[in-house]
Structures are given as C-alpha cells and as structure tokens.
Design an enzyme around this catalytic site. Structure first.
Site, mmCIF file in Angstrom:
data_model
loop_
_atom_site.group_PDB
_atom_site.id
_atom_site.type_symbol
_atom_site.label_atom_id
_atom_site.label_comp_id
_atom_site.label_asym_id
_atom_site.label_seq_id
_atom_site.Cartn_x
_atom_site.Cartn_y
_atom_site.Cartn_z
ATOM 1 C CG HIS A 123 36.804 67.909 10.889
ATOM 2 N ND1 HIS A 123 35.562 67.923 10.287
ATOM 3 C CD2 HIS A 123 36.588 67.486 12.165
ATOM 4 C CE1 HIS A 123 34.634 67.542 11.140
ATOM 5 N NE2 HIS A 123 35.234 67.267 12.291
ATOM 6 C CB ILE A 129 32.872 66.929 7.083
ATOM 7 C CG1 ILE A 129 32.539 65.742 6.168
ATOM 8 C CG2 ILE A 129 31.595 67.450 7.737
ATOM 9 C CD1 ILE A 129 31.938 64.566 6.905
ATOM 10 N N GLY A 132 31.202 70.952 12.947
ATOM 11 C CA GLY A 132 29.972 71.551 13.456
ATOM 12 C C GLY A 132 30.238 72.730 14.370
ATOM 13 C CB VAL A 133 32.737 73.366 17.040
ATOM 14 C CG1 VAL A 133 32.276 72.285 17.998
ATOM 15 C CG2 VAL A 133 33.991 72.934 16.282
ATOM 16 C CD GLU A 137 33.426 81.606 16.553
ATOM 17 O OE1 GLU A 137 33.730 82.801 16.416
ATOM 18 O OE2 GLU A 137 33.069 81.111 17.650
#
Length: 220
Positions: A123, A129, A132-133, A137
């Site tokens: 990723h 990067i 976002g998840v 978290e």
C-alpha cells in the site's frame, strides 16, 4: 554689552595660542583642555561592537546543529506500559508512546510511521501511504487507553468498535511521518460500557484525519 562681551570671550577662546599664557578663567581653560580631543581620531567603534554582539547571537542560533534544536516528545506511558493496557500485539499494535494523559478525559499518543511497517509493501509499492483504516485503528487504540483506565470505569478488558462517523482524511501519511493522535472522551455510559470519543490525528501540526468514535468494552 553682554552679547559683545560673550563674543569677545569666544573669539579669544577660539584664537588662543598654546604659546600664550593662559590667563583665562578656569571654566574657559576647561573648554580648551577638552577641545583638542575633537581633532583626535576616535579609537572606539560602538556601532561595530553592537553589530558584532547582535550578529553573534544570531550566528549561535544559526549554527546550532539541527539535531539539538527540537526537543523529543515527552513520555507519559512507554510501549511496555501500553502493552499492559492494550491487548494488541505485532503487527497490529499501532501506538508507540503516550505523550499526554488526562485521566478520564483524553490521551495523546504517537505512531512513528516507518518504511519497515508491514503494510507499505502492498500500500502501495510505488507510493507508500499509510492506509486510512489503519489510521482509524491507531486512533481507536489511543481511545482504548483512555477507556480501559480505572478512572473511567475500565477494567483492562477488550474493547470493540461500535461505530465510526464523520471520518475525514485530509492529507496522506507517508513513511517518515510521526502521527500524533488526540482522543477525547465525550460521553460514557458505564452501564452499557459504551464510550463516545472525538479524535484528531496530526502530522507536523496539520490535521490529517478526524472523526467520531463509538466503542464498547467486553470480555469476549
């Protein structure tokens, strides 16, 4: 007459020769004793001295090594204390240090984002990067540190997401960034073990992610 006398006195004072006897009043002789100094070259350089001292202070700041200019983040909880509170372990423990903790109110923690994090190879290979998840978290884990503390009725049990809302991602987080996350307890229902929190994550003082979190405690 007074003006004429003063003019004559000034003329005699100005034209007085060093070879002539000094029969002037004492106040005139004092003026004569100081007058040669007007023609001597000055050995003082006040402007240069002031300029040097000012430049010196600026130079000392300018030449301070960059590694000594910025203080380190404080430590309210180190990673060992975090591991005693959170059930997460590698590769999913996403909090490295708590830098501020207000019991029953809020916590601020950091996640050092490095190229060695296991999610970067996928990723993305060409542009690493932080997902976002995973930012969400990490922020939830900081919320768990607040929620699981005795000050808010926590008991070091597991906690779960019950809902997230109004999440916004403002800027990408890349390898080398330090993610600074603040989680604030807004409402706690002890009877049901549910907490509502507001969270914001920063990099370099700029908001990169924010949202509202709903979490619940539980032993299973």
């Amino acid at each position: 007459m007074a003006a004429t006398a003063a003019s004559n006195s000034f003329s005699s004072l100005t034209l007085h020769s060093p070879n002539q006897p000094r029969n002037l009043p004492q106040q005139h002789s004092l003026s004569l004793s100081r007058s040669p100094s007007l023609f001597l070259p000055s050995t003082r350089r006040p402007c240069s001295v002031v300029s040097c001292s000012l430049n010196g202070s600026n130079d000392s700041d300018q030449f301070t090594p960059i590694e000594k200019r910025y203080p380190a983040f404080p430590t309210a909880m180190d990673v060992n204390q975090i591991r005693e509170i959170l059930p997460h372990r590698f590769p999913f423990l996403l909090v490295d240090r708590v830098i501020e903790y207000n019991p029953g109110v809020s916590a601020v923690a950091i996640k050092n984002v490095t190229i060695n994090d296991n999610f970067f190879p996928g990723h993305f290979p060409e542009r690493p990067i932080m997902p976002g998840v995973l930012m969400i978290e990490a922020m939830a884990q900081v919320g768990g540190i607040v929620m699981l503390q005795p000050e808010v009725g926590g008991s070091r049990e597991n906690f779960f997401f019950a809902g997230i809302d109004k999440v916004r991602f403002r800027k990408p987080v890349i390898a080398g960034d330090t993610l600074v996350m603040r989680m604030t307890l807004v409402k706690l229902q002890k009877r049901f073990g549910i907490a509502k929190m507001e969270g914001k994550a920063y990099v370099g003082g700029e908001v990169v992610c924010e949202g509202e979190f709903l979490m619940a405690t539980g032993s299973e």
